[in-house]
Design a protein around this motif. Structure first.
Motif, PDB file in Angstrom:
ATOM      1  N   VAL A 110      40.346  29.620  40.604  1.00  0.00           N
ATOM      2  CA  VAL A 110      40.564  31.057  40.467  1.00  0.00           C
ATOM      3  C   VAL A 110      39.223  31.667  40.098  1.00  0.00           C
ATOM      4  O   VAL A 110      38.618  31.324  39.077  1.00  0.00           O
ATOM      5  CB  VAL A 110      41.624  31.363  39.379  1.00  0.00           C
ATOM      6  CG1 VAL A 110      41.751  32.854  39.186  1.00  0.00           C
ATOM      7  CG2 VAL A 110      42.955  30.732  39.756  1.00  0.00           C
ATOM      8  N   THR A 111      38.740  32.560  40.951  1.00  0.00           N
ATOM      9  CA  THR A 111      37.449  33.209  40.744  1.00  0.00           C
ATOM     10  C   THR A 111      37.634  34.713  40.861  1.00  0.00           C
ATOM     11  O   THR A 111      38.141  35.200  41.881  1.00  0.00           O
ATOM     12  CB  THR A 111      36.424  32.732  41.798  1.00  0.00           C
ATOM     13  OG1 THR A 111      36.371  31.305  41.769  1.00  0.00           O
ATOM     14  CG2 THR A 111      35.047  33.302  41.523  1.00  0.00           C
ATOM     15  N   ASP A 112      37.239  35.451  39.841  1.00  0.00           N
ATOM     16  CA  ASP A 112      37.385  36.911  39.828  1.00  0.00           C
ATOM     17  C   ASP A 112      38.807  37.340  40.170  1.00  0.00           C
ATOM     18  O   ASP A 112      39.029  38.270  40.952  1.00  0.00           O
ATOM     19  CB  ASP A 112      36.394  37.567  40.801  1.00  0.00           C
ATOM     20  CG  ASP A 112      34.948  37.320  40.395  1.00  0.00           C
ATOM     21  OD1 ASP A 112      34.688  37.246  39.182  1.00  0.00           O
ATOM     22  OD2 ASP A 112      34.100  37.193  41.296  1.00  0.00           O
ATOM     23  N   GLY A 113      39.788  36.629  39.623  1.00  0.00           N
ATOM     24  CA  GLY A 113      41.179  36.982  39.838  1.00  0.00           C
ATOM     25  C   GLY A 113      41.734  36.622  41.200  1.00  0.00           C
ATOM     26  O   GLY A 113      42.828  37.052  41.558  1.00  0.00           O
ATOM     27  N   ARG A 114      40.994  35.828  41.967  1.00  0.00           N
ATOM     28  CA  ARG A 114      41.444  35.430  43.305  1.00  0.00           C
ATOM     29  C   ARG A 114      41.497  33.918  43.396  1.00  0.00           C
ATOM     30  O   ARG A 114      40.684  33.216  42.804  1.00  0.00           O
ATOM     31  CB  ARG A 114      40.470  35.925  44.375  1.00  0.00           C
ATOM     32  CG  ARG A 114      40.390  37.404  44.540  1.00  0.00           C
ATOM     33  CD  ARG A 114      39.471  37.757  45.693  1.00  0.00           C
ATOM     34  NE  ARG A 114      38.426  36.759  45.872  1.00  0.00           N
ATOM     35  CZ  ARG A 114      37.127  37.017  45.826  1.00  0.00           C
ATOM     36  NH1 ARG A 114      36.697  38.227  45.627  1.00  0.00           N
ATOM     37  NH2 ARG A 114      36.246  36.056  46.001  1.00  0.00           N
ATOM     38  N   LEU A 115      42.417  33.438  44.193  1.00  0.00           N
ATOM     39  CA  LEU A 115      42.517  32.011  44.480  1.00  0.00           C
ATOM     40  C   LEU A 115      41.638  31.705  45.683  1.00  0.00           C
ATOM     41  O   LEU A 115      41.702  32.401  46.694  1.00  0.00           O
ATOM     42  CB  LEU A 115      43.973  31.645  44.793  1.00  0.00           C
ATOM     43  CG  LEU A 115      44.333  30.167  44.790  1.00  0.00           C
ATOM     44  CD1 LEU A 115      44.112  29.553  43.419  1.00  0.00           C
ATOM     45  CD2 LEU A 115      45.773  29.982  45.242  1.00  0.00           C
ATOM     46  N   GLU A 116      40.789  30.698  45.560  1.00  0.00           N
ATOM     47  CA  GLU A 116      39.914  30.334  46.673  1.00  0.00           C
ATOM     48  C   GLU A 116      39.645  28.837  46.658  1.00  0.00           C
ATOM     49  O   GLU A 116      39.901  28.152  45.670  1.00  0.00           O
ATOM     50  CB  GLU A 116      38.601  31.114  46.614  1.00  0.00           C
ATOM     51  CG  GLU A 116      37.786  30.855  45.372  1.00  0.00           C
ATOM     52  CD  GLU A 116      36.520  31.699  45.324  1.00  0.00           C
ATOM     53  OE1 GLU A 116      35.534  31.207  44.753  1.00  0.00           O
ATOM     54  OE2 GLU A 116      36.522  32.835  45.832  1.00  0.00           O
TER      55      GLU A 116
END
Length: 201
Positions: A110-116
């Motif tokens: 989870v990076t900056d509120g996003r799943l990647e």
């Protein structure tokens, strides 16, 4: 045994960094940096592909296989980046090398509120398995749009391979701090010797 300063890590992909272990491809003979099995094991460790351990991770047969894989990767990547198909022999060799071990498990973050995607687990227990990871990376690159961004350094005495991730897709040097600056200095010195002056800004 090779030293860390002989290896360059500007390729942008592990398979390109591996291709770059044969230095000075522009001249004959080129410079081999994987001179013995210990060099190969150390390079694989530094690349984050092999667990650190005793130097018996690799032997002469694994070294020979690694060098052969390196040249297969180099030929295939340069062919496809130039809009050509790799040779059938290189396709077969890459497929065989990539299939020798299961693909690493894809990881998430989870990076900056996003799943990647966070890459893959990529630490091998032995040098042969680490070479498989390089072959898998090469196959991924060959099938991706990034293959059109593979370049050869524009410096006269370099020829390192790299992935151009610049927004304008116009990167000329494997490294600005190494080849770019050296080339600019050399051209400036040549102009100075001829009495030329760079155009005013």
């Amino acid at each position: 045994m090779a030293t860390d300063d002989m290896w360059v890590w500007d390729g942008g992909r592990v398979c390109l960094d591996f291709a770059n272990t044969l230095r000075h491809r522009w001249r004959s003979p080129s410079q081999e940096t994987l001179r013995d099995p210990g060099d190969l094991a150390l390079w694989l460790e530094r690349a984050g592909l092999l667990r650190p351990g005793p130097p018996d991770h690799a032997d002469a047969a694994v070294l020979a296989a690694g060098r052969k894989l390196r040249e297969t990767v180099d030929r295939a990547v340069l062919a496809v980046s130039d809009g050509r198909l790799p040779s059938p022999g290189d396709v077969t060799a890459l497929n065989r090398a990539a299939a020798r071990a299961p693909r690493p498990a894809l990881q998430i973050a989870v990076t900056d509120g996003r799943l990647e995607a966070a890459g893959t687990t990529s630490i091998a227990a032995d040098a042969s398995a680490a070479l498989t990871l390089i072959a898998q990376d090469a196959v991924d690159l060959l099938l991706s749009a990034d293959i059109r961004r593979v370049r050869i350094c524009g410096a006269d005495r370099c020829a390192l391979r790299f992935l151009d991730r610049s927004p304008a897709r116009n990167r000329r040097w494997c490294s600005m701090s190494r080849c770019g600056n050296r080339t600019k200095v050399r051209l400036h010195q040549a102009r100075t010797r001829r009495g030329e002056h760079p155009p005013a800004d």
